[in-house]
Design an enzyme around this catalytic site. Sequence first.
Site, PDB file in Angstrom:
ATOM      1  N   ASP A  13      25.179 -46.062  92.891  1.00 44.88           N
ATOM      2  CA  ASP A  13      24.569 -44.765  93.214  1.00 44.88           C
ATOM      3  C   ASP A  13      25.324 -44.012  94.302  1.00 44.88           C
ATOM      4  OD1 ASP A  13      22.568 -45.522  91.403  1.00 44.88           O
ATOM      5  OD2 ASP A  13      21.534 -46.624  92.995  1.00 44.88           O
ATOM      6  N   HIS A  48      23.269 -41.484  85.662  1.00 49.60           N
ATOM      7  CA  HIS A  48      24.108 -40.381  86.077  1.00 49.60           C
ATOM      8  C   HIS A  48      23.455 -39.090  85.585  1.00 49.60           C
ATOM      9  CE1 HIS A  48      28.252 -38.306  85.260  1.00 49.60           C
ATOM     10  NE2 HIS A  48      27.509 -37.655  86.112  1.00 49.60           N
TER      11      HIS A  48
HETATM   12  P1  IMO Z   1      25.051 -46.929  88.882  1.00 45.63           P
HETATM   13  O1  IMO Z   1      26.076 -46.820  87.803  1.00 45.63           O
HETATM   14  C1  IMO Z   1      22.247 -49.150  91.381  1.00 45.63           C
HETATM   15  C2  IMO Z   1      21.533 -53.380  90.371  1.00 45.63           C
HETATM   16  C3  IMO Z   1      20.067 -53.565  90.059  1.00 45.63           C
HETATM   17  C4  IMO Z   1      19.882 -55.019  90.425  1.00 45.63           C
HETATM   18  C5  IMO Z   1      21.204 -55.663  90.013  1.00 45.63           C
HETATM   19  C6  IMO Z   1      21.176 -56.333  88.651  1.00 45.63           C
HETATM   20  O2  IMO Z   1      23.931 -45.949  88.785  1.00 45.63           O
HETATM   21  O3  IMO Z   1      25.673 -46.962  90.247  1.00 45.63           O
HETATM   22  P2  IMO Z   1      21.067 -55.352  86.171  1.00 45.63           P
HETATM   23  O4  IMO Z   1      20.023 -54.487  85.511  1.00 45.63           O
HETATM   24  O5  IMO Z   1      22.427 -54.743  86.185  1.00 45.63           O
HETATM   25  O6  IMO Z   1      21.059 -56.754  85.640  1.00 45.63           O
HETATM   26  O7  IMO Z   1      20.561 -55.467  87.691  1.00 45.63           O
HETATM   27  O8  IMO Z   1      22.153 -54.601  90.005  1.00 45.63           O
HETATM   28  N1  IMO Z   1      22.224 -52.289  89.641  1.00 45.63           N
HETATM   29  C7  IMO Z   1      22.371 -51.037  90.095  1.00 45.63           C
HETATM   30  N2  IMO Z   1      21.907 -50.441  91.202  1.00 45.63           N
HETATM   31  N3  IMO Z   1      23.009 -48.433  90.526  1.00 45.63           N
HETATM   32  C8  IMO Z   1      23.522 -49.022  89.415  1.00 45.63           C
HETATM   33  O9  IMO Z   1      24.377 -48.390  88.605  1.00 45.63           O
HETATM   34  C9  IMO Z   1      23.171 -50.371  89.141  1.00 45.63           C
HETATM   35  N4  IMO Z   1      23.464 -51.239  88.153  1.00 45.63           N
HETATM   36  C10 IMO Z   1      22.890 -52.400  88.475  1.00 45.63           C
HETATM   37  O10 IMO Z   1      19.255 -52.723  90.832  1.00 45.63           O
HETATM   38  O11 IMO Z   1      19.756 -55.158  91.806  1.00 45.63           O
HETATM   39 MG    MG Z   2      22.013 -46.199  89.573  1.00 46.90          MG
END
Ligand code: IMO
Ligand code: MG
Length: 462
Positions: A15, A46
């Site tokens: 994020d 996104h």
């Molecule tokens: P973007 O692309 C924020 C976090 C989840 C959790 C851990 C595992 O928006 O930056 P998962 O569902 O992947 O098995 O969860 O990873 N997580 C993210 N947190 N932004 C993301 O993607 C994330 N993708 C996974 O919150 O702690």
């Molecule tokens: Mg995210």
Amino acid sequence: MTSRAIVVLGSQYGDEAKGNLTDYIINADNNIKYVVRFNGGANAGHTIIIDNKTIDTHLYPSGIATDNIINIIGNGVLMNIMSFLWETFHLNDKNINLDYISKHLIVSSRAHVTLLCQQFWDYSTNKIGTTNKGIGPTMACKGLRVAMRMEDFLTDDYVVKIKNMYNYINSFIKWEPYTLTFPELDNNKSDSNMFNCHIKFETMEDMMNYELKIIDNNINFIRNIIKDTVSYINNISRDETILFEGANAFGLDTDFGTYPCVTSTSCITSACMSGTGISMKNLIERNVKIIGVFKAYITRVGSGAFPTQEKNSWSAMVQTVGKEYGVTTGRKRNCGHLDLVQLAHSALINGYDELNITKLDVLCFATEVKVCIDYCDKDGNIINEFPSCENRMQEMFPIYKTFDGWNTTPEKLKTIKTFEDLPINIKNFINYIEEYLYERLKTRINIKYINTSYSRNDKIIK
Ligand code: IMO
Ligand code: MG
């Protein structure tokens, strides 16, 4: 020499507003012809704002909303098929129709498929606060060599494959009624979709039949977009630019993040090779450029170590002003101070050529800004090795350097167009980060992109 391959990666815990940079690059660099996703799945979130239209993407590459870009979903992406179809109908709502998508989207035949049974598995065993999009279970099935891949949709055998997957998971999972929820679609009246944004399944068999029905209704569309992306991507002319859009982030990387509080696909630079099949030689010939994106502070969702986290009025303010809640899950994000130990370590592994700092404007309210410059243990000893896992990370205490606040307002900051015109305290802050990284890595990394607001074009290019 111009770069004909650009990789954008998150350097913290996700994020970081990576999408803001990819949107900017797509629109600023008319030579971008291809936007490629290579990791993650529907866990990524996104928001694209184009012509006052807000589009939420999770699986689609962000080039889908810009004319004439070919969007590629590589083999490293987990194709949550229901999320993908929801997103497709969401795009239809925004006047990006199926015909346009079919001509501008290619999905790797090797990409693994996430079914609702894997999503349910994730939900029912979720210990670390995952996004419940089936990421871990799909990777488990991939490792066990029982997963479905997109190429399985090319023949009618896919029905048997789906049934087998449900039977397999049903053999060990404890079922309970499960509700599938997506944001409502504007125009979901067409019989061909029959997509229900809020549906409760009493049995696993009901869920399977529903999933089979939705896939069957859309099978021609799905078949049309499946390709062998390996030769496709390696054959793209060296005169055209490919943008590789990373999902998730360094701190969530399955190998280098705070294991086990991580995601399950790789999030580092090399994932753009393993997740697409493009060769390193090809990337070198394209003079690949790797850009790390980081916020002026840090957020994290789900559980997991976070040495600089705060739980006070400062973090509440950052949460509110920065609108820190998830695009994918709507959860509030925890907030803390910028962690340069983490940034340096992610730069070491990802080899950033440039950096993008985002959300400086959110900190305008603060009278001082802290950055973590070292970790120490409970006895005050400085820790030189970056912790390899969650447990070790939990034992880290941050050592801070404190800067004076920006002494400006978001409204004023937004109007500034050059680095020289930035408030002195922001310049000091940015110069310090570059110096710090140079000290640690012995290589200069320019913080080239400085976001002065959330708006895509409010960027200083240094
Ligand atoms: P973007 O692309 C924020 C976090 C989840 C959790 C851990 C595992 O928006 O930056 P998962 O569902 O992947 O098995 O969860 O990873 N997580 C993210 N947190 N932004 C993301 O993607 C994330 N993708 C996974 O919150 O702690
Ligand atoms: Mg995210």
